[in-house]
Design a protein around this motif. Sequence first.
Motif, PDB file in Angstrom:
ATOM      1  N   ARG A   1      -1.473  -0.760 -12.792  1.00 45.92           N
ATOM      2  CA  ARG A   1      -0.298  -0.009 -13.218  1.00 45.92           C
ATOM      3  C   ARG A   1       0.077   1.046 -12.185  1.00 45.92           C
ATOM      4  N   GLY A   2       1.365   1.173 -11.919  1.00 46.20           N
ATOM      5  CA  GLY A   2       1.862   2.172 -10.996  1.00 46.20           C
ATOM      6  C   GLY A   2       2.116   1.609  -9.602  1.00 46.20           C
ATOM      7  N   HIS A   3       2.559   2.469  -8.734  1.00 44.42           N
ATOM      8  CA  HIS A   3       2.828   2.120  -7.335  1.00 44.42           C
ATOM      9  C   HIS A   3       1.589   2.436  -6.505  1.00 44.42           C
ATOM     10  N   CYS A   4       1.011   1.409  -5.886  1.00 47.33           N
ATOM     11  CA  CYS A   4      -0.230   1.588  -5.130  1.00 47.33           C
ATOM     12  C   CYS A   4       0.007   1.427  -3.646  1.00 47.33           C
ATOM     13  N   SER A   5      -0.697   2.217  -2.881  1.00 48.74           N
ATOM     14  CA  SER A   5      -0.673   2.133  -1.422  1.00 48.74           C
ATOM     15  C   SER A   5      -2.110   2.285  -0.939  1.00 48.74           C
ATOM     16  N   GLY A   6      -2.281   2.424   0.360  1.00 45.42           N
ATOM     17  CA  GLY A   6      -3.613   2.592   0.916  1.00 45.42           C
ATOM     18  C   GLY A   6      -4.427   1.323   0.796  1.00 45.42           C
TER      19      GLY A   6
ATOM     20  N   LEU B   1     -12.438  -1.878  -4.538  1.00 46.06           N
ATOM     21  CA  LEU B   1     -11.327  -1.526  -3.655  1.00 46.06           C
ATOM     22  C   LEU B   1     -10.711  -0.224  -4.137  1.00 46.06           C
ATOM     23  N   ALA B   2     -10.598   0.756  -3.247  1.00 43.65           N
ATOM     24  CA  ALA B   2      -9.943   2.018  -3.579  1.00 43.65           C
ATOM     25  C   ALA B   2      -8.476   1.940  -3.186  1.00 43.65           C
ATOM     26  N   LEU B   3      -7.600   2.349  -4.096  1.00 44.92           N
ATOM     27  CA  LEU B   3      -6.163   2.386  -3.853  1.00 44.92           C
ATOM     28  C   LEU B   3      -5.628   3.768  -4.195  1.00 44.92           C
ATOM     29  N   ASP B   4      -4.583   4.178  -3.500  1.00 43.53           N
ATOM     30  CA  ASP B   4      -3.893   5.425  -3.821  1.00 43.53           C
ATOM     31  C   ASP B   4      -2.752   5.080  -4.778  1.00 43.53           C
ATOM     32  N   ARG B   5      -2.828   5.601  -6.009  1.00 46.22           N
ATOM     33  CA  ARG B   5      -1.890   5.190  -7.049  1.00 46.22           C
ATOM     34  C   ARG B   5      -1.045   6.359  -7.535  1.00 46.22           C
ATOM     35  N   ALA B   6       0.257   6.120  -7.659  1.00 41.13           N
ATOM     36  CA  ALA B   6       1.170   7.041  -8.331  1.00 41.13           C
ATOM     37  C   ALA B   6       1.642   6.357  -9.608  1.00 41.13           C
ATOM     38  N   ALA B   7       1.363   6.980 -10.761  1.00 43.02           N
ATOM     39  CA  ALA B   7       1.702   6.366 -12.043  1.00 43.02           C
ATOM     40  C   ALA B   7       2.214   7.412 -13.019  1.00 43.02           C
ATOM     41  N   ASP B   8       3.140   7.005 -13.869  1.00 46.26           N
ATOM     42  CA  ASP B   8       3.660   7.849 -14.955  1.00 46.26           C
ATOM     43  C   ASP B   8       4.241   9.158 -14.446  1.00 46.26           C
ATOM     44  N   GLY B   9       4.819   9.133 -13.257  1.00 41.86           N
ATOM     45  CA  GLY B   9       5.452  10.327 -12.708  1.00 41.86           C
ATOM     46  C   GLY B   9       4.490  11.372 -12.190  1.00 41.86           C
ATOM     47  N   GLY B  10       3.211  11.076 -12.158  1.00 42.01           N
ATOM     48  CA  GLY B  10       2.223  12.036 -11.683  1.00 42.01           C
ATOM     49  C   GLY B  10       1.999  11.938 -10.195  1.00 42.01           C
ATOM     50  N   PRO B  11       1.166  12.823  -9.651  1.00 43.78           N
ATOM     51  CA  PRO B  11       0.884  12.796  -8.215  1.00 43.78           C
ATOM     52  C   PRO B  11       0.009  11.610  -7.836  1.00 43.78           C
ATOM     53  N   VAL B  12      -0.072  11.333  -6.559  1.00 43.52           N
ATOM     54  CA  VAL B  12      -0.901  10.245  -6.058  1.00 43.52           C
ATOM     55  C   VAL B  12      -2.370  10.599  -6.241  1.00 43.52           C
TER      56      VAL B  12
ATOM     57  N   LEU C   1      -1.357  -6.382  -1.076  1.00 42.84           N
ATOM     58  CA  LEU C   1      -0.730  -5.704  -2.197  1.00 42.84           C
ATOM     59  C   LEU C   1       0.714  -6.162  -2.310  1.00 42.84           C
ATOM     60  N   ALA C   2       1.137  -6.445  -3.528  1.00 42.27           N
ATOM     61  CA  ALA C   2       2.532  -6.776  -3.810  1.00 42.27           C
ATOM     62  C   ALA C   2       3.052  -5.739  -4.796  1.00 42.27           C
ATOM     63  N   VAL C   3       3.890  -4.836  -4.323  1.00 40.38           N
ATOM     64  CA  VAL C   3       4.366  -3.714  -5.133  1.00 40.38           C
ATOM     65  C   VAL C   3       5.573  -4.148  -5.949  1.00 40.38           C
ATOM     66  N   GLY C   4       5.488  -3.957  -7.259  1.00 34.74           N
ATOM     67  CA  GLY C   4       6.590  -4.259  -8.157  1.00 34.74           C
ATOM     68  C   GLY C   4       7.228  -3.002  -8.693  1.00 34.74           C
ATOM     69  N   GLY C   5       8.060  -3.145  -9.715  1.00 31.96           N
ATOM     70  CA  GLY C   5       8.757  -1.994 -10.264  1.00 31.96           C
ATOM     71  C   GLY C   5       7.847  -1.022 -10.982  1.00 31.96           C
ATOM     72  N   ARG C   6       6.890  -1.533 -11.775  1.00 31.62           N
ATOM     73  CA  ARG C   6       6.022  -0.664 -12.566  1.00 31.62           C
ATOM     74  C   ARG C   6       4.544  -0.857 -12.279  1.00 31.62           C
ATOM     75  N   SER C   7       4.210  -1.876 -11.510  1.00 31.84           N
ATOM     76  CA  SER C   7       2.805  -2.149 -11.233  1.00 31.84           C
ATOM     77  C   SER C   7       2.675  -2.769  -9.850  1.00 31.84           C
ATOM     78  N   THR C   8       1.419  -2.891  -9.405  1.00 28.12           N
ATOM     79  CA  THR C   8       1.117  -3.447  -8.084  1.00 28.12           C
ATOM     80  C   THR C   8       0.109  -4.563  -8.251  1.00 28.12           C
ATOM     81  N   GLY C   9       0.432  -5.717  -7.682  1.00 29.79           N
ATOM     82  CA  GLY C   9      -0.474  -6.845  -7.742  1.00 29.79           C
ATOM     83  C   GLY C   9      -1.402  -6.871  -6.544  1.00 29.79           C
ATOM     84  N   VAL C  10      -2.651  -7.246  -6.790  1.00 28.52           N
ATOM     85  CA  VAL C  10      -3.621  -7.472  -5.721  1.00 28.52           C
ATOM     86  C   VAL C  10      -3.817  -8.983  -5.607  1.00 28.52           C
TER      87      VAL C  10
END
Length: 393
Positions: free
Chosen positions: A158-163, A174-185, A132-141
């Motif tokens: 889209r969003g910040h992904c972890s997991g 692939l399952a990712l934990d995503r936080a997007a648009d100011g919402g919860p993960v 995973l490469a985390v950017g400002g507004r999205s995450t690359g796989v």
Amino acid sequence: MTACAIEATARDEVGDGDGAVGGRGFTIAADGSYAARLAGEGEALFPERWTLDGPEPYAVPLPLGQPEDPHAQLLPLADGRVLIARRVAGRCTFSLLYPTGPRTGELPLGAVEAESVRLLPPAPDGVCAYALAVGGRSTGVWRVAGGASGPEHVAEVRGHCSGGVWLDREGRLLALDRAADGGPVKAVAVDLRRGGEVTPLLQITEESRDRLLLADPDSGLLLIRSDAPSPGRERLGWGLLGSTRPVRFPECLRSADAVLTPFAVQPGQMLTPEACAVALRVDAAAGSWVGVWRPAARRLLQLPAPEGWFAGAGRWTREGALSLPYANASVPCGLARVAGAADPLVPREAAGPAPTGSAEAAGGGRHGAPAAVAAHRPVPLQQAPLTGRALPH
């Protein structure tokens, strides 16, 4: 074989808590044949490969011309080579290491230009590796090994992904934990064969933080961490991929003075999720040890860990033995086999009620959230991408 555990509690042992592998941790290949870790003391660190599928484990050091950075990430492949990811001047470089006579061979694969790059757990095919490469507004796989040539960008989410948890045996979902648009993960499923198509996977309530920790493709068992039952305090729960049954949060997995993190599911339990034994890392003030649980038993069995256990690392054999890797002053390369670790976990109906207050007592239960939470539909798993979709050949 072991399922992919993606959340660690002690960041100096297993990872950084959001799915990365490496650091001073211990990572096992998808088929359980090899493992890799950073060995050595102080600044004199070097990659070390363990062979696990023989009569006894043995380690092969893979040193190069200079010591490795403690933040280097390692991932073993099924062919015995070890992928290493290094941070170099604002980018991440990737190479494959392998023993060649008395020396270490190195095959450079290329680099990804990103400030934050994290290796995902081993892909099910044992050949490819992803990051995973985390950017400002999205995450690359990125596929960083096993592709046609060099690192290949395969999806942008889209969003910040972890997991990072694999949902199938093909390495497609692939399952990712995503936080997007100011919402919860929220956990989402990413289809790598459909250009990164994103499907909701966990949505227990609108406000809850819902992360996927572990998945077993054989049985469909999912291990979840969420604050839906107790807002502000996360708990462990379980559900079924593609099911309409609610997520459950057993009382026996709730602890006020310890953190429980699942790291391996017993394989081969086809379509019988409640029979799957789950190994958990138990972290408390006194240290770390092993817990074993399965849904049908409704209790947590606690076991001592071998001295020098790489806390949070291990795998189940198909015969029901739990293997725990460790290293100490007396045994530099050890594998403790807990034969029949799942055997004591008989269903409660057969064993009778446990004594009140027992460490193993506590019945499992359904989502015990207040009425305000229960008003939301607590069954998001029917939206899982494995339901009602024909996979293309």
